[in-house]
Design a protein around this motif. Structure first.
Motif, PDB file in Angstrom:
ATOM      1  N   ILE A 114      40.247  11.017  41.929  1.00 27.01           N
ATOM      2  CA  ILE A 114      41.476  10.986  41.123  1.00 27.01           C
ATOM      3  C   ILE A 114      41.088  11.185  39.668  1.00 27.01           C
ATOM      4  O   ILE A 114      40.334  10.403  39.097  1.00 27.01           O
ATOM      5  N   LEU A 115      41.617  12.250  39.093  1.00 23.91           N
ATOM      6  CA  LEU A 115      41.408  12.551  37.677  1.00 23.91           C
ATOM      7  C   LEU A 115      42.696  12.199  36.959  1.00 23.91           C
ATOM      8  O   LEU A 115      43.751  12.761  37.240  1.00 23.91           O
ATOM      9  N   ALA A 116      42.631  11.228  36.049  1.00 20.27           N
ATOM     10  CA  ALA A 116      43.854  10.747  35.395  1.00 20.27           C
ATOM     11  C   ALA A 116      43.513  10.181  34.022  1.00 20.27           C
ATOM     12  O   ALA A 116      42.344  10.119  33.630  1.00 20.27           O
ATOM     13  N   THR A 117      44.547   9.765  33.295  1.00 17.56           N
ATOM     14  CA  THR A 117      44.323   9.152  31.987  1.00 17.56           C
ATOM     15  C   THR A 117      44.014   7.670  32.171  1.00 17.56           C
ATOM     16  O   THR A 117      44.318   7.074  33.209  1.00 17.56           O
ATOM     17  N   LYS A 118      43.438   7.087  31.145  1.00 17.55           N
ATOM     18  CA  LYS A 118      43.146   5.649  31.155  1.00 17.55           C
ATOM     19  C   LYS A 118      44.426   4.838  31.368  1.00 17.55           C
ATOM     20  O   LYS A 118      44.452   3.866  32.110  1.00 17.55           O
ATOM     21  N   GLY A 119      45.512   5.283  30.709  1.00 22.32           N
ATOM     22  CA  GLY A 119      46.795   4.572  30.808  1.00 22.32           C
ATOM     23  C   GLY A 119      47.337   4.532  32.219  1.00 22.32           C
ATOM     24  O   GLY A 119      47.958   3.548  32.632  1.00 22.32           O
ATOM     25  N   THR A 120      47.123   5.587  32.987  1.00 20.41           N
ATOM     26  CA  THR A 120      47.575   5.623  34.385  1.00 20.41           C
ATOM     27  C   THR A 120      46.674   4.778  35.269  1.00 20.41           C
ATOM     28  O   THR A 120      47.138   3.932  36.031  1.00 20.41           O
ATOM     29  N   LEU A 121      45.369   4.980  35.153  1.00 16.87           N
ATOM     30  CA  LEU A 121      44.427   4.280  36.039  1.00 16.87           C
ATOM     31  C   LEU A 121      44.407   2.770  35.824  1.00 16.87           C
ATOM     32  O   LEU A 121      44.105   2.012  36.740  1.00 16.87           O
ATOM     33  N   SER A 122      44.750   2.320  34.618  1.00 17.62           N
ATOM     34  CA  SER A 122      44.718   0.875  34.330  1.00 17.62           C
ATOM     35  C   SER A 122      46.067   0.198  34.564  1.00 17.62           C
ATOM     36  O   SER A 122      46.204  -1.007  34.369  1.00 17.62           O
TER      37      SER A 122
END
Length: 263
Positions: A114-122
């Protein structure tokens, strides 16, 4: 509210046009308004309070412009603010989440990236979805630091972005993933480069098609489908550089109205 009122879209920048394209392709009779909040991109590195405030600002702008339904074409805004938006505003609001479910169900190697932004993953919402489908599956999460900024500069095909992606993909390739989930609406614009860098047996998956189907479903359920058979009007606005947004959607070729708007 007239059925000919537009579908409203917003994203932290130009990337949400990947979702917008899927929706207008499935719903060719609908009018639309798209807000590219590029001056505040990327959302993924901001504190949650700021993400919520920006999401509210964009939603209120789209409501003031007559939107009958709103698509939050931004993973970070969805995973951090969607419930607050739905609790605050009276119209249907659709979000976008990383497509973990189809990847987890389809994986043969039992390893997905999964490649995503920090805001999404956290976010709590991402954690909940991830837990639901991660039994017996290895999920390699990678924060795509720097990718959104380069796409916002129109550099999605550059050697710079190719080098950055090569490094970001290393842990995924080492784990022998067979699905790569794009967890940011900007990232579908990287698919040509990703296909160069990934083995042929890795399936790249995003949420655009699912969001389009959900938009159609909600329009039907709320009796909001536009049944007036006229050429649809699409208005795309950005609070940064209109030429980058215009290039991305091929505005001249597609006869699209792309303008600067201070919002």
């Amino acid at each position: 509210m007239s059925n000919s009122n537009p579908i409203g879209f917003f994203d932290s920048g130009v990337g949400g046009t990947s979702i917008w394209k899927e929706v207008i392709q499935l719903l060719p009779n609908e009018n639309s308004i798209y807000l590219s909040d590029s001056i505040n991109a990327p959302y993924g590195e901001k504190p949650i309070e700021e993400i919520i405030a920006l999401s509210k600002k964009n939603t209120e702008k789209l409501i003031s412009m007559g939107s009958k339904i709103i698509v939050v074409a931004c993973n970070t805004a969805t995973t951090n603010a969607i419930q607050i938006l739905r609790d605050t505003y009276p119209l249907p609001i659709i979000g976008i989440e990383p497509a973990i479910k189809p990847a987890a169900l389809g994986s043969q190697t039992k390893s997905i990236g999964i490649l995503a932004t920090k805001g999404t993953l956290s976010s709590k919402l991402f954690s909940k979805t991830s837990e639901l489908y991660s039994k017996n599956i290895t999920i390699i999460e990678v924060v795509g630091n720097g990718l959104v900024s380069l796409i916002e500069q129109g550099k999605q095909d550059s050697e710079e972005i190719k080098g950055l992606l090569s490094n970001l993909l290393k842990p995924m390739l080492a784990a022998k993933i067979d699905y790569l989930v794009l967890g940011c609406s900007h990232y579908p614009y990287l698919v040509p480069v990703l296909k160069e860098l990934l083995p042929n047996d890795v399936t790249i998956i995003d949420s655009g098609e699912a969001v389009a189907r959900q938009t159609k479903k909600l329009l039907l359920e709320n009796n909001l489908m536009n049944n007036i058979n006229i050429s649809p009007k699409h208005l795309l606005f950005t609070n940064a550089k209109p030429e980058i947004l215009a290039n991305l959607v091929h505005a001249k070729k597609n006869n699209l109205d792309v303008s600067y708007l201070n919002f």
